[in-house]
Design a protein around this motif. Structure first.
Motif, PDB file in Angstrom:
ATOM      1  N   THR A  50       0.864   3.921  -2.995  1.00 47.50           N
ATOM      2  CA  THR A  50       0.497   5.410  -2.155  1.00 47.50           C
ATOM      3  C   THR A  50       1.705   6.642  -3.257  1.00 47.50           C
ATOM      4  O   THR A  50       1.591   7.245  -3.551  1.00 47.50           O
ATOM      5  CB  THR A  50       0.367   5.743  -0.905  1.00 47.50           C
ATOM      6  OG1 THR A  50      -0.424   4.964  -0.549  1.00 47.50           O
ATOM      7  CG2 THR A  50       0.167   7.068  -1.107  1.00 47.50           C
ATOM      8  N   SER A  61       1.232   6.209  -7.148  1.00 48.83           N
ATOM      9  CA  SER A  61       0.341   6.890  -7.785  1.00 48.83           C
ATOM     10  C   SER A  61       0.336   8.482  -8.071  1.00 48.83           C
ATOM     11  O   SER A  61       0.759   9.514  -6.708  1.00 48.83           O
ATOM     12  CB  SER A  61      -0.679   6.591  -6.824  1.00 48.83           C
ATOM     13  OG  SER A  61      -1.826   7.658  -7.766  1.00 48.83           O
ATOM     14  N   ASP A 101       1.248  -1.306  -0.235  1.00 51.71           N
ATOM     15  CA  ASP A 101       0.358   0.251   0.117  1.00 51.71           C
ATOM     16  C   ASP A 101       0.897   1.163  -0.028  1.00 51.71           C
ATOM     17  O   ASP A 101       0.589   2.062  -0.700  1.00 51.71           O
ATOM     18  CB  ASP A 101      -1.050   0.450   1.379  1.00 51.71           C
ATOM     19  CG  ASP A 101      -1.694   1.599   1.359  1.00 51.71           C
ATOM     20  OD1 ASP A 101      -2.400   1.408   0.440  1.00 51.71           O
ATOM     21  OD2 ASP A 101      -1.699   2.317   2.596  1.00 51.71           O
TER      22      ASP A 101
END
Length: 353
Positions: A63, A66, A59
């Motif tokens: 993050t 992105s 994750d």
């Protein structure tokens, strides 16, 4: 009879220019977002037995990678890597304002509902444009989208970026295939054992709702059929949201509650930009060229090399691929005849010696 009780899911195809709706029916709806609206990246998974810790570290990587403030995600886990598709969820929601029934429907990238490929390269016709794919041992190692079939230069650049050896590259374009859409994604959300995607959950809940309809008809009356289906649909949607949010929340909680995991995640912080630039300069071959520009964003480096004549792209790619700091090095012609543009991904665990 079975098709009436358990109708197949109905995809709506979401592209840059609009939405193609499915034929009328009773099956659960889901959205298929064009590859042209999504980005794909393959990430290594940390060596942890706990799925929560592995997903928590993943994750953080997603993050950081992105570019979207609010990214929609679709993740497939292989044993040691994760394939991740993301899209701009805010922009997508704005495009679906007129389609109320799609606003809260599950969304998947079109690659996930196309039959997976065999080992090697292929070109796939999509909702719009074409997608180049490179598969190896059942894993999608690289993917790139073009609005139209690429030329030879772009096709070779994709293969270099995918890490193919020069002798394995194919200068000729393969035929472009139009693949049928699957009823549900081939992707799995967990590393071990079968897992349900958003669309699979919709199909399963639709089947359960169908069984519930039979019971209602048997005990009450046919007039309650549609009401029961509506209730089941709401319950399915609530359960779907809870199931999608649960693992992520648990992963975050467990990840940040463990000092040993924090030490692992510290290695995922991006290396210092100046150290990366110094490493890049020491690796560039001495061909009398100059570095015209340098850009680092979201773990991706782009540089422009200029010389008195066209630089040797193969020499630059080979030199940078031998560096521990960079991977997936791609070279392409610059704006001028004496320029080449190099793109590469920073290895997140690299640190200057």
């Amino acid at each position: 009879m079975l098709s009436r009780l358990f109708p197949a899911p109905r995809p709506s195809l979401i592209g840059r220019t609009g939405v193609e709706r499915p034929n009328p029916g009773r099956g659960p709806q889901f959205g298929v977002v064009s590859r042209g609206l999504a980005r794909y990246q393959r990430f290594p998974l940390i060596a942890e037995r706990s799925d929560a810790r592995r997903l928590g570290a993943l994750d953080l990587q997603i993050t950081r990678w992105s570019p979207f403030a609010d990214a929609g995600r679709h993740i497939h886990l292989w044993p040691d890597h994760a394939g991740v598709w993301i899209w701009d969820r805010t922009a997508l929601a704005q495009g679906l304002v007129a389609f109320r029934d799609l606003r809260d429907a599950p969304i998947v990238p079109e690659t996930a509902v196309q039959p997976p490929g065999q080992d090697g390269l292929r070109l796939v016709a999509g909702i719009e444009g074409v997608e180049g794919q490179y598969w190896q041992d059942g894993e999608l190692l690289a993917s790139r989208w073009w609005p139209a079939a690429p030329d030879t230069t772009a096709w070779l650049a994709f293969q270099r970026g995918a890490g193919l050896a020069p002798e394995a590259m194919r200068p000729d374009l393969p035929p472009t295939f139009a693949l049928p859409l699957l009823d549900r994604p081939w992707t799995q959300a967990r590393a071990a054992g079968p897992a349900e995607s958003g669309v699979q959950r919709v199909a399963r809940f639709a089947a359960i709702a169908g069984l519930g309809v039979l019971l209602v008809v048997a005990w009450l009356a046919g007039g309650l059929l549609s009401r029961q289906a509506d209730v089941a649909a709401v319950e399915a949607h609530i359960a779907d949201l809870e199931q999608r949010a649960g693992p992520l929340l648990a992963a975050r909680e467990q990840t940040f509650a463990n000092d040993d995991v924090l030490a692992l995640l510290a290695a995922l912080d991006p290396p210092p930009p100046l150290a990366l630039l110094a490493e890049l300069m020491t690796r560039l071959p001495d061909q009398g060229a100059v570095l015209s520009s340098w850009r680092l964003q979201n773990g991706e480096v782009e540089v422009l090399i200029q010389a008195s004549q066209m630089p040797d792209a193969a020499a630059y790619v080979g030199a940078l691929e031998g560096a521990e700091a960079f991977e997936r090095v791609v070279a392409e012609r610059g704006d001028l005849d004496n320029q080449i543009r190099l793109r590469m991904t920073v290895v997140p665990t690299w640190r200057p010696s």
